[in-house]
Design a protein around this motif. Structure first.
Motif, PDB file in Angstrom:
ATOM      1  N   LEU A  44      -0.585 121.547 -33.341  1.00  0.00           N
ATOM      2  CA  LEU A  44      -1.299 120.090 -33.895  1.00  0.00           C
ATOM      3  C   LEU A  44      -3.015 120.390 -34.599  1.00  0.00           C
ATOM      4  N   ARG A  82      -4.282 119.624 -28.920  1.00  0.00           N
ATOM      5  CA  ARG A  82      -2.620 118.688 -29.232  1.00  0.00           C
ATOM      6  C   ARG A  82      -1.824 119.609 -29.481  1.00  0.00           C
ATOM      7  N   LYS A 116       2.732 120.706 -29.922  1.00  0.00           N
ATOM      8  CA  LYS A 116       4.320 119.382 -29.619  1.00  0.00           C
ATOM      9  C   LYS A 116       5.369 120.763 -28.821  1.00  0.00           C
ATOM     10  N   GLU A 152       5.349 115.410 -27.651  1.00  0.00           N
ATOM     11  CA  GLU A 152       3.378 115.967 -28.130  1.00  0.00           C
ATOM     12  C   GLU A 152       3.118 115.976 -26.526  1.00  0.00           C
TER      13      GLU A 152
END
Length: 119
Positions: A24, A45, A47, A80
């Motif tokens: 992300l 980050r 997911k 996440e």
């Protein structure tokens, strides 16, 4: 003939991505200019795009100047996760560091990087 089919199958499989995550944030982070001896951090980050829970098995960097932190709990499908990377900035000059992330349920590790210039 069978060898040709095997070769074609292996060749086609080499193009498949077996990643269990979608990043992300960009996988390459440029800190820009940093002050000497002032650590800098970045959060990567991701997911979980697989159909099963995943765990971060390990995060490795190319030197001791780069520390990593992550949650050890399983990340459910669609949820996440976060990997925090800190660079110590103890050496002046340009730096480029690679970070390798190992996820459960994934054969190939994910690659991240950080770079910048310490004044």
């Amino acid at each position: 003939m069978m060898n040709h089919f095997l070769f074609i199958f292996l060749f086609l499989c080499s193009f498949q991505t077996d990643s269990v995550v979608e990043w992300l944030t960009p996988v390459d982070h440029d800190f820009g200019d940093l002050k000497l001896n002032v650590p800098a951090t970045v959060d990567f980050r991701f997911k979980n795009t697989s159909e099963e829970a995943i765990i971060i098995d390990n995060v490795r960097s190319t030197c001791g100047c780069t520390a990593s932190e992550w949650e050890e709990e399983a990340i459910a499908p669609g949820e996440e996760g976060l990997i925090k990377i800190e660079y110590d900035a103890r050496k002046p000059g340009f730096f480029y560091k690679k970070i390798t992330v190992f996820f459960s349920n994934q054969r190939k590790p994910e690659k991240l990087s950080i770079s910048g210039f310490v004044e």
